[in-house]
Design a protein around this motif. Structure first.
Motif, PDB file in Angstrom:
ATOM      1  N   VAL A 196      25.124 -38.977  19.619  1.00  0.00           N
ATOM      2  CA  VAL A 196      24.293 -40.037  20.201  1.00  0.00           C
ATOM      3  C   VAL A 196      22.919 -39.479  20.559  1.00  0.00           C
ATOM      4  CG1 VAL A 196      24.009 -41.628  22.143  1.00  0.00           C
ATOM      5  CG2 VAL A 196      26.271 -41.315  21.088  1.00  0.00           C
ATOM      6  N   LEU A 197      21.893 -40.160  20.090  1.00  0.00           N
ATOM      7  CA  LEU A 197      20.506 -39.870  20.450  1.00  0.00           C
ATOM      8  C   LEU A 197      19.994 -41.059  21.251  1.00  0.00           C
ATOM      9  CD1 LEU A 197      17.863 -38.183  20.095  1.00  0.00           C
ATOM     10  CD2 LEU A 197      17.455 -39.511  18.010  1.00  0.00           C
ATOM     11  N   ILE A 224      16.638 -39.223  14.287  1.00  0.00           N
ATOM     12  CA  ILE A 224      17.681 -40.228  14.069  1.00  0.00           C
ATOM     13  C   ILE A 224      18.524 -39.860  12.853  1.00  0.00           C
ATOM     14  CG2 ILE A 224      18.119 -42.626  13.400  1.00  0.00           C
ATOM     15  CD1 ILE A 224      15.739 -43.434  15.150  1.00  0.00           C
ATOM     16  N   ALA A 225      17.866 -39.443  11.780  1.00  0.00           N
ATOM     17  CA  ALA A 225      18.592 -39.049  10.565  1.00  0.00           C
ATOM     18  C   ALA A 225      19.518 -37.869  10.853  1.00  0.00           C
ATOM     19  CB  ALA A 225      17.609 -38.704   9.453  1.00  0.00           C
ATOM     20  N   LYS A 255      31.517 -43.913  20.760  1.00  0.00           N
ATOM     21  CA  LYS A 255      31.046 -43.299  19.509  1.00  0.00           C
ATOM     22  C   LYS A 255      30.068 -44.203  18.748  1.00  0.00           C
ATOM     23  CE  LYS A 255      35.261 -40.546  19.049  1.00  0.00           C
ATOM     24  NZ  LYS A 255      36.405 -40.155  18.204  1.00  0.00           N
ATOM     25  N   GLN A 256      29.152 -44.826  19.488  1.00  0.00           N
ATOM     26  CA  GLN A 256      28.123 -45.675  18.888  1.00  0.00           C
ATOM     27  C   GLN A 256      26.851 -44.859  18.679  1.00  0.00           C
ATOM     28  OE1 GLN A 256      27.697 -49.808  20.369  1.00  0.00           O
ATOM     29  NE2 GLN A 256      29.344 -49.292  21.799  1.00  0.00           N
ATOM     30  N   THR A 257      26.765 -44.210  17.544  1.00  0.00           N
ATOM     31  CA  THR A 257      25.576 -43.394  17.276  1.00  0.00           C
ATOM     32  C   THR A 257      24.396 -44.236  16.800  1.00  0.00           C
ATOM     33  OG1 THR A 257      26.327 -42.941  15.013  1.00  0.00           O
ATOM     34  CG2 THR A 257      26.973 -41.374  16.725  1.00  0.00           C
ATOM     35  N   MET A 258      24.666 -45.417  16.285  1.00  0.00           N
ATOM     36  CA  MET A 258      23.589 -46.368  15.966  1.00  0.00           C
ATOM     37  C   MET A 258      23.649 -47.474  17.003  1.00  0.00           C
ATOM     38  SD  MET A 258      21.678 -45.326  13.561  1.00  0.00           S
ATOM     39  CE  MET A 258      20.724 -46.809  13.240  1.00  0.00           C
ATOM     40  N   HIS A 259      22.578 -47.654  17.760  1.00  0.00           N
ATOM     41  CA  HIS A 259      22.573 -48.633  18.841  1.00  0.00           C
ATOM     42  C   HIS A 259      21.201 -49.284  18.941  1.00  0.00           C
ATOM     43  CE1 HIS A 259      20.477 -45.618  21.396  1.00  0.00           C
ATOM     44  NE2 HIS A 259      21.260 -44.753  20.764  1.00  0.00           N
ATOM     45  N   SER A 260      21.116 -50.373  19.683  1.00  0.00           N
ATOM     46  CA  SER A 260      19.883 -51.164  19.752  1.00  0.00           C
ATOM     47  C   SER A 260      18.737 -50.390  20.386  1.00  0.00           C
ATOM     48  CB  SER A 260      20.127 -52.457  20.540  1.00  0.00           C
ATOM     49  OG  SER A 260      20.551 -52.172  21.867  1.00  0.00           O
TER      50      SER A 260
END
Length: 327
Positions: free
Chosen positions: A116-117, A107-108, A293-298
């Motif tokens: 996106v991961l 994630i980091a 471009k949502q690299t941080m997601h739920s």
């Protein structure tokens, strides 16, 4: 349109490709196999021109924007790391990594590289999961949760015969909790969030992985009991019991049929037909995250909670992988 490559040429890869194409948002443009002949043969099924027998070459290729990883569990994290370092988006089969330490590291790195991961655990992206979420208030105060997923492995007889199939080999970060229990656990976390605490029990095979076991997630007013197995088949539905009604779920990994029952009334089916290949939904969400471009997601939050629980649960029951030694 997201151009993607695949690592793995097995049945699950074919199913994902079909689902990704059905989403209308992804297009296969590259195939990797350790053997070039196998890569080219698999690629030909989907009229794909680019085949690779080198992961490094594939990761550096400008013919793909993203990669789907369906290799053995222990390889998910190092392969994801390689592609993220090359600026590629990653959708990795569940479990995304062997332990929470690998998850946090990935994630980091994904945040650093602005990609996106995504963990390809389809249950929580299926339409019937959303229907299940929306139906929870109809239960009144929730009191009991029983989620069960038990599937007799087709490779168990090989194990009993003295062979060493990957699915029962700790070298490949396998076992019932990693391969089977992750489905009902992720469903529970998706519905209720992180528990206050949990307990874990498991029965180990001589290889060192768990054959079956139980997790109990402790929340304020209820416990969620999760049963999982790779050495027996289960046919009972999963169940949520509230003071006003109950919900039954057929096939927790798919949320295949969701029905609500009230005392003295016939069951009412809430679910819809999701189609034969439900992997299209996770593929669609992955593509949307890339597009926006949502690299941080739920999904990452859920992956972290689930991985942390599984990592600790394995410590409790005595399952340790070679990947755990590298922290």
């Amino acid at each position: 349109m997201v151009r993607f490559g695949v690592i793995g040429t097995n049945w699950i890869t074919e199913k994902f490709i079909e689902g990704a194409h059905a989403s209308g948002k992804m297009q296969l443009t590259g195939v990797y196999s350790r053997e070039m002949d196998r890569a080219q043969e698999f690629a030909a099924k989907f009229s794909v021109d680019h085949s690779f027998d080198s992961l490094e070459e594939m990761a550096a290729s400008d013919t793909i924007d993203a990669v789907y990883i369906a290799s053995p569990n222990s390889l998910h994290a190092p392969q994801a790391k390689l592609f993220i370092e090359n600026g590629k988006h990653v959708i990795g089969e569940k479990p995304l990594a062997s332990n929470i330490h690998e998850i946090e590291s990935l994630i980091a790195l994904a945040q650093e590289k602005d990609v996106v991961l995504f963990e390809a655990l389809k249950t929580t992206y299926n339409p019937n999961f959303k229907i299940l979420q929306q139906a929870l208030p109809k239960l009144g105060k929730l009191r009991k949760v029983h989620f069960t997923y038990c599937q007799h492995s087709s490779r168990y007889q090989k194990f009993l015969n003295g062979e060493n199939p990957n699915t029962f080999n700790p070298k490949f970060s396998n076992g019932s909790l990693m391969d089977i229990g992750i489905y009902p656990l992720s469903t529970a976390i998706g519905l209720f969030g992180e528990p206050n605490s949990f307990t874990a029990q498991g029965v180990l095979l001589y290889s060192g992985v768990d054959a079956h076991g139980t997790l109990v997630l402790h929340y304020d007013d209820f416990d969620a009991v999760i049963s999982h197995s790779k050495v027996s088949n289960g046919y009972a539905p999963s169940e949520l019991q509230g003071e006003q009604a109950s919900i039954l779920i057929e096939s927790i990994s798919e949320c295949e049929t969701v029905s609500i029952l009230r005392q003295g009334e016939p069951a009412v089916v809430l679910s819809q037909d999701q189609g034969e290949n439900t992997m299209q939904y996770e593929a669609g969400v992955f593509a949307d995250l890339i597009e926006t471009k949502q690299t941080m997601h739920s999904g990452l939050d859920r992956t972290c909670i689930v991985s942390a629980i599984i990592t600790r649960a394995r410590e409790i029951i005595g399952v340790r992988f070679p990947a755990d030694e590298v922290v």
